[in-house]
Design a protein around this motif. Structure first.
Motif, PDB file in Angstrom:
ATOM      1  N   ARG A   1      -8.888   9.439  -4.953  1.00  9.01           N
ATOM      2  CA  ARG A   1      -8.183   8.738  -3.869  1.00  9.01           C
ATOM      3  C   ARG A   1      -7.914   7.276  -4.224  1.00  9.01           C
ATOM      4  O   ARG A   1      -6.923   6.697  -3.790  1.00  9.01           O
ATOM      5  N   LEU A   2      -8.787   6.686  -5.004  1.00 12.34           N
ATOM      6  CA  LEU A   2      -8.586   5.294  -5.397  1.00 12.34           C
ATOM      7  C   LEU A   2      -7.552   5.154  -6.497  1.00 12.34           C
ATOM      8  O   LEU A   2      -6.680   4.280  -6.439  1.00 12.34           O
ATOM      9  N   PHE A   3      -7.636   5.994  -7.517  1.00 10.55           N
ATOM     10  CA  PHE A   3      -6.844   5.779  -8.720  1.00 10.55           C
ATOM     11  C   PHE A   3      -5.563   6.599  -8.826  1.00 10.55           C
ATOM     12  O   PHE A   3      -4.654   6.206  -9.539  1.00 10.55           O
ATOM     13  N   LEU A   4      -5.463   7.723  -8.162  1.00 10.32           N
ATOM     14  CA  LEU A   4      -4.264   8.545  -8.295  1.00 10.32           C
ATOM     15  C   LEU A   4      -2.995   7.853  -7.801  1.00 10.32           C
ATOM     16  O   LEU A   4      -1.954   7.977  -8.448  1.00 10.32           O
ATOM     17  N   PRO A   5      -3.005   7.125  -6.681  1.00 11.97           N
ATOM     18  CA  PRO A   5      -1.776   6.418  -6.285  1.00 11.97           C
ATOM     19  C   PRO A   5      -1.318   5.395  -7.329  1.00 11.97           C
ATOM     20  O   PRO A   5      -0.121   5.258  -7.593  1.00 11.97           O
ATOM     21  N   VAL A   6      -2.261   4.705  -7.944  1.00  8.16           N
ATOM     22  CA  VAL A   6      -1.912   3.710  -8.964  1.00  8.16           C
ATOM     23  C   VAL A   6      -1.320   4.405 -10.185  1.00  8.16           C
ATOM     24  O   VAL A   6      -0.286   3.985 -10.717  1.00  8.16           O
TER      25      VAL A   6
END
Length: 86
Positions: free
Chosen positions: A28-33
């Motif tokens: 959830r933290l890194f996938l959008p980036v």
């Protein structure tokens, strides 16, 4: 030969569950980036490809325009209109 024990099974199950929740949290933290970076890179590659296509198209048109010579009309002969005789 060792047999499986209940405390070992519970410990393994807790590790699996902990890994699952940690992975979900980090995703959830890194996938959008990461997704944003992938989209930006794909957009940049698409724009570069379009620019290369435009340059090739312009080069072809300029070469075609400069290499085209006006076609000469060949004079084959006179036009003769035939009429039927009864």
């Amino acid at each position: 030969m060792e047999t499986a024990s209940m405390p070992g099974f519970v410990k393994t199950l807790l590790y699996i569950i902990a890994f699952y929740y940690i992975f979900r949290f980090l995703a959830r933290l890194f996938l959008p980036v990461v997704a944003k970076k992938v989209v930006e890179k794909a957009t940049q590659q698409f724009q570069e490809q379009q620019e290369q296509y435009r340059q090739q198209y312009q080069q072809q048109n300029t070469q075609k325009a400069s290499s085209e010579k006006p076609k000469e009309k060949k004079i084959v002969g006179e036009y003769v209109d035939f009429e039927e005789i009864d």
